[in-house]
Design a protein around this motif. Sequence first.
Motif, PDB file in Angstrom:
ATOM      1  N   LEU C  68     106.300 -21.302 -26.773  1.00  0.00           N
ATOM      2  CA  LEU C  68     105.758 -20.463 -27.795  1.00  0.00           C
ATOM      3  C   LEU C  68     106.925 -19.561 -28.290  1.00  0.00           C
ATOM      4  O   LEU C  68     107.978 -19.529 -27.451  1.00  0.00           O
ATOM      5  CB  LEU C  68     104.755 -19.490 -27.126  1.00  0.00           C
ATOM      6  CG  LEU C  68     103.460 -20.196 -26.789  1.00  0.00           C
ATOM      7  CD1 LEU C  68     102.805 -19.315 -25.604  1.00  0.00           C
ATOM      8  CD2 LEU C  68     102.679 -20.560 -28.068  1.00  0.00           C
ATOM      9  N   LEU C  70     106.677 -15.434 -29.155  1.00  0.00           N
ATOM     10  CA  LEU C  70     106.035 -14.180 -29.556  1.00  0.00           C
ATOM     11  C   LEU C  70     107.016 -13.280 -30.067  1.00  0.00           C
ATOM     12  O   LEU C  70     106.807 -12.207 -30.104  1.00  0.00           O
ATOM     13  CB  LEU C  70     105.325 -13.734 -28.092  1.00  0.00           C
ATOM     14  CG  LEU C  70     104.116 -14.650 -27.651  1.00  0.00           C
ATOM     15  CD1 LEU C  70     103.688 -13.990 -26.459  1.00  0.00           C
ATOM     16  CD2 LEU C  70     103.245 -14.869 -28.640  1.00  0.00           C
ATOM     17  N   ASN C 122     109.969 -19.689 -18.635  1.00  0.00           N
ATOM     18  CA  ASN C 122     108.533 -19.921 -19.070  1.00  0.00           C
ATOM     19  C   ASN C 122     108.710 -19.169 -20.630  1.00  0.00           C
ATOM     20  O   ASN C 122     108.998 -17.997 -20.535  1.00  0.00           O
ATOM     21  CB  ASN C 122     107.474 -19.129 -18.292  1.00  0.00           C
ATOM     22  CG  ASN C 122     106.156 -19.463 -19.003  1.00  0.00           C
ATOM     23  OD1 ASN C 122     106.159 -18.747 -19.946  1.00  0.00           O
ATOM     24  ND2 ASN C 122     105.288 -20.053 -18.367  1.00  0.00           N
ATOM     25  N   LEU C 124     106.546 -18.243 -22.723  1.00  0.00           N
ATOM     26  CA  LEU C 124     105.638 -17.004 -23.130  1.00  0.00           C
ATOM     27  C   LEU C 124     106.056 -15.825 -22.672  1.00  0.00           C
ATOM     28  O   LEU C 124     106.187 -14.833 -23.324  1.00  0.00           O
ATOM     29  CB  LEU C 124     104.024 -17.311 -22.322  1.00  0.00           C
ATOM     30  CG  LEU C 124     103.247 -16.306 -22.522  1.00  0.00           C
ATOM     31  CD1 LEU C 124     102.607 -16.100 -23.953  1.00  0.00           C
ATOM     32  CD2 LEU C 124     102.007 -16.507 -21.609  1.00  0.00           C
ATOM     33  N   ILE C 125     106.699 -15.669 -21.234  1.00  0.00           N
ATOM     34  CA  ILE C 125     106.957 -14.349 -20.790  1.00  0.00           C
ATOM     35  C   ILE C 125     108.427 -13.970 -21.471  1.00  0.00           C
ATOM     36  O   ILE C 125     108.769 -12.910 -21.480  1.00  0.00           O
ATOM     37  CB  ILE C 125     107.100 -14.705 -19.171  1.00  0.00           C
ATOM     38  CG1 ILE C 125     105.824 -14.890 -18.742  1.00  0.00           C
ATOM     39  CG2 ILE C 125     107.827 -13.391 -18.590  1.00  0.00           C
ATOM     40  CD1 ILE C 125     105.753 -14.796 -16.948  1.00  0.00           C
ATOM     41  N   VAL C 126     109.335 -15.083 -21.641  1.00  0.00           N
ATOM     42  CA  VAL C 126     110.835 -14.659 -21.943  1.00  0.00           C
ATOM     43  C   VAL C 126     110.554 -14.148 -23.675  1.00  0.00           C
ATOM     44  O   VAL C 126     111.069 -13.124 -23.699  1.00  0.00           O
ATOM     45  CB  VAL C 126     111.477 -16.021 -22.389  1.00  0.00           C
ATOM     46  CG1 VAL C 126     112.759 -15.773 -23.103  1.00  0.00           C
ATOM     47  CG2 VAL C 126     112.064 -16.418 -20.651  1.00  0.00           C
ATOM     48  N   LEU C 128     108.071 -12.869 -24.578  1.00  0.00           N
ATOM     49  CA  LEU C 128     107.223 -11.560 -24.569  1.00  0.00           C
ATOM     50  C   LEU C 128     108.119 -10.398 -24.269  1.00  0.00           C
ATOM     51  O   LEU C 128     108.193  -9.348 -24.873  1.00  0.00           O
ATOM     52  CB  LEU C 128     106.131 -11.477 -23.354  1.00  0.00           C
ATOM     53  CG  LEU C 128     105.201 -10.475 -23.126  1.00  0.00           C
ATOM     54  CD1 LEU C 128     104.277 -10.278 -24.387  1.00  0.00           C
ATOM     55  CD2 LEU C 128     104.291 -10.710 -22.001  1.00  0.00           C
TER      56      LEU C 128
END
Lengths: 333, 502, 326
Positions: C68, C70, C122, C124-126, C128
């Motif tokens: 992902l 974001l 991960n 998503l967290i990176v 984010l």
Amino acid sequence: MNNDTLKNLLKNGAIWGFIVLELVFFEVAGSWWSLSDNAFMDLDNMLLLLKQSAPIGIIAIGMTVIMINGNIDLSVGAIFALSAIVMLDSMSWPFMEAMGDGAIPLAWLFALLTGCLLGFVNGMVVWKTGVDAFIVTLGAMLGYRGLVFMYNGENPTFHLNWTMVDIAEANVLGFETPALVFLAVVLVVWLLMTRSIHGRNAYAIGDNREAAVNAGIRVGPHFLINFVLIGFLSALSAVAFYSGSGSVNPNDGMLFELWAITAVVLGGTKLTGGRGSIIGTFGGVIAIQLLRKGLGHIGANSETVNLVIGSILIIVLLLDRQLNRKGAEELKV
Amino acid sequence: MTELTPALRLEGIVKTFPGVRALDGVSFTVLPGEVHALMGENGAGKSTLMKVLGGIYQPDEGKIFIAERETVMISPLEAKAKGVMFIHQELSLAQELSVAENIYLGELPRKSFGRVDWKTLFDRTDAILDKLKVGFNARTRVGDLSIANQQMVEIARALTVDAKAVIFDEPTASLTDAEKVVLFDVIADLKAQGVGIIYISHRMEEIFRMTDRISVLRDGSYRGTLETAKTNEDEITQMMIGRSLDLTRNFEHVQTGDVALRVEDLSCGHLFQNATFEVRQGEVLGFYGLVGAGRTEIAETLFGLRKPTSGRIFLKGKEVRISSPIEAISNGISLVPEDRKAQGLVLGMNCRDNITLPQVSDLRAGPFVAEGAEVAIYDQYRDRLAIKAPSWRAIAGNLSGGNQQKIVIGKWLSMQPEVLIVDEPTRGIDVGSKSEIHNLLRELAKQGYAVIVISSEMPEVLHVSDRIVAMYHGEITREFTAEEVTEDSLIQAISGISGDAA
Amino acid sequence: MAEAMVKSVGGVLARQGILVAFLVFMIGFTFWNPRFIDIDNVFGVIRSSAILGVMALGVTFVVIGGNLDLSVGSMLSFSAIVVLDLHENPAFGPALAIPAMFAMTLCLGALNGFLIGYLRLNSLIVTLGMLSAIHGLTLTYSGGQNMDIANQSATWFDVFGRGSALGIPVPVLIFALLAAFLGIVLAKTPFGRKVYAVGGNGTAATFSGIPRARVVFLTYIISAFCVATAGLIQASRTMGAQNTVGQGLELEVLAAVILGGASLLGGSGTIFKTVIGVLILGFIQNGLLLAGLEFYVQFVVTWVIIILAVWLDIATKRGKLWSPIA
């Protein structure tokens, strides 16, 4: 074994160590470089901090439950805004106005019901369609935000009721209402997750969904309950916040989902589910708010806060990975 | 004995999956107080049958009787309620929860307001754990336990209900000898209480030690039941594979060429130590050993997926360093991995793209992939390996296991390797494709490839290999030629019994 | 025979469902209001979708690779602010500001790619974390001020957002050319094939000698490149920008990509489908506006459409409408 215990201690205690570090750093930095005249670890300051962390904090607690399940909810910011609008707008409905201050609890009830309903819709869609919660709530984030705008266009919604403001700013032993609500939510959900059958099942489902299904736990209704819970908590957060402010913009609550997830991850909850704690998230929320205030305290630009929080999130992830490495024998894939 | 009401009786169970008849009219009876072995090769239908019994699959036809009552089990929960407990081979525990919570998962004792009644929970659990004489208690977090102890938690689960029948699926696979003794005591206890026990295992020694009767499955159909006391290994083996072993032994001697690969003192931590062996062009070298003996890990190290802690690798006499699959491939080593679906194929991709994946950068027309050349490669290996797929556009995930495996083999043959390593060539593949793949491996050796075959199935290793390397606990214990190998000596070599007669 | 017909129609619907829905929607709206496919209107829609669309092209690579991104929203704000600031800097001027901005944005993409590709964190967290960090970076850079081009008549910088060539608005041209180029890269080149393999089954890709880390790294570089391009269009169109211009776009972009049919699990999706996804969002908005509804009604419609699209997709794959979740 000993090594493992140490690792576990490090993992679970890391967020509190970090908070202590922040406190000491900002206190020392503040006074040594005479950047600030006030002490940082001042009681009033800490109480204010608790109050300020309440809106995101209450939502983050709900997000923890959802993420322990192995799901995610991106629509919390929109639920927050819509519940706030319903609460403030309902105060000016004719029959509500006729009730005077008696309408206040009813307005709260409407807001909380709105949150529950929106959460219910998410939960039902996740349960019945089997579409991933990420996508369902991503869609809902847009959809609910659309509803927010449809309610009152691009105009802010307000309704100032002084009784409501008084309640919101009431003070018990120095704790203002939002802080109290936050603490109560932490306590209740902590009890739910550690003591209740529902809470223990939440861990089991996130950890090993197939095993949970085989053991007869009904995953669908379980998810539904948790989505209703996070909807309720998002609305509760709106109630705690907007009762005092009395005005809501249609863009309010944007990016709340990302802040909440950040706090949850900082608090040690795994994205894949099965692991995490309410107390950890509480720590994560406090750590973020401390950072915000602390950077202001030592005179750093408020702009740097985002930079620092983002970097810390990534560093935490790196450390976590280092701790979980299996060593040189690992398969390189 | 025949006077007893059977604990469990199956009658003509049929279960089909798209393209496969996994169970074809299986019937057998388990008496109370009996340990009943269920045997069969991998893919014979044992696990499907057990999933039917455990309520995970519904049979298409046939009946299940528990204590002579016809029963339909639509979920694992219902199977449990009816008194059929299933101890899984793959652990199904929640790592973050306590032992007690795992044992009573789904039915935690309840107090008012949906609270967990911890005292009852822990008391009950500790009572069960006492019986099992384990070194942990009800409050221990499952994630902190060894695999063997986690297995004991699974077993403890079976003791929580008034079970009519308990199914053990390869229960000793990860247990130490001391833990096995405890397990056997538990089984003896259950047996004394009149529970019917189904015991699935490949280990003959355990079968003869523990069981009363043995039922055999082959290709999804029931082959008969034997009294353990009145049979022997040969009879069972013949029933399982449907032919005599000795006929399948490979004695044809091919002309072997130069040494293609030589490995000296290769070690990787505690996974395997001091592996020394060589493979020549034109021969098949078999690796045989129990799961976890280090066979797959050696292959992965040769393929650059693990970093060796010491040792040297020579290809055609020249020392090489291999630190990634890319380097392994450019040195002429190919690996058909153990787990076809997880490691071998991109299941969502079509057959052609899967076959040409390792060389896609080399198949170019200008900046683009030369799709014509790709189709030509696919056609070539479809014909050579007799791959049955509707066209190259077919999605790999929709093919049968045998054809999927041929795609993976085709992928690596198309790289023109010097050394072809094949890990578990026929796992989960039907018998027809199995012998096709065996013949193919022999054929490849004849064409001058150096082939290494790793397998857990003794008949397979005996059938395809010119030489066999036996492994035990990370070490190569013996090397056999096809002429000198016997089943007994091979079993001894892989179970750590030093049969140093040679 | 009839059954086979139904089956094949069902198959087309399942595979190209989103395209069919798009066509039905377009035809329906055209009957209702012929102005809908008026060439000016169509260009108008595409032009206003161009920024979202260009970003979605890059995110398509990332998502097919199984990750992902974001951070694209705040990265857009960053690139717009930076290019405007450098434009106003006499030492740079527009000719140098643009490459400098691209270089800086690519560095951010490289950081994403390094953390996610090589360190295997991960995504998503990176991203984010990067969302927040880049937002902070932008605010620090601009000192919290909006950026504007003071003398708008003295520069050719507005060509990317406001210009037109051959009667086609430049943003539409950029979107179309970039979509064509990246579509070919993804569908026809070895690199594209590797992206699908890595996203479809990363382990199998590694076992096939594909440098997974590098492929993932490059998908983030492509994503950053697209963001920089979108940032250029944004800055040029408005000749000024707020620090928060890209806020919230990351999830809208992701919605477009998912609407196009890319799976969040990776390994499936195409540039063409993403473009359809972007256009659907754009035309829905436009159609609703023509119908006299406010812009925000599209959010609600998008919500329903996304869930229906994904639901239809997985329902055909599992052969059951309702989920098997107990």
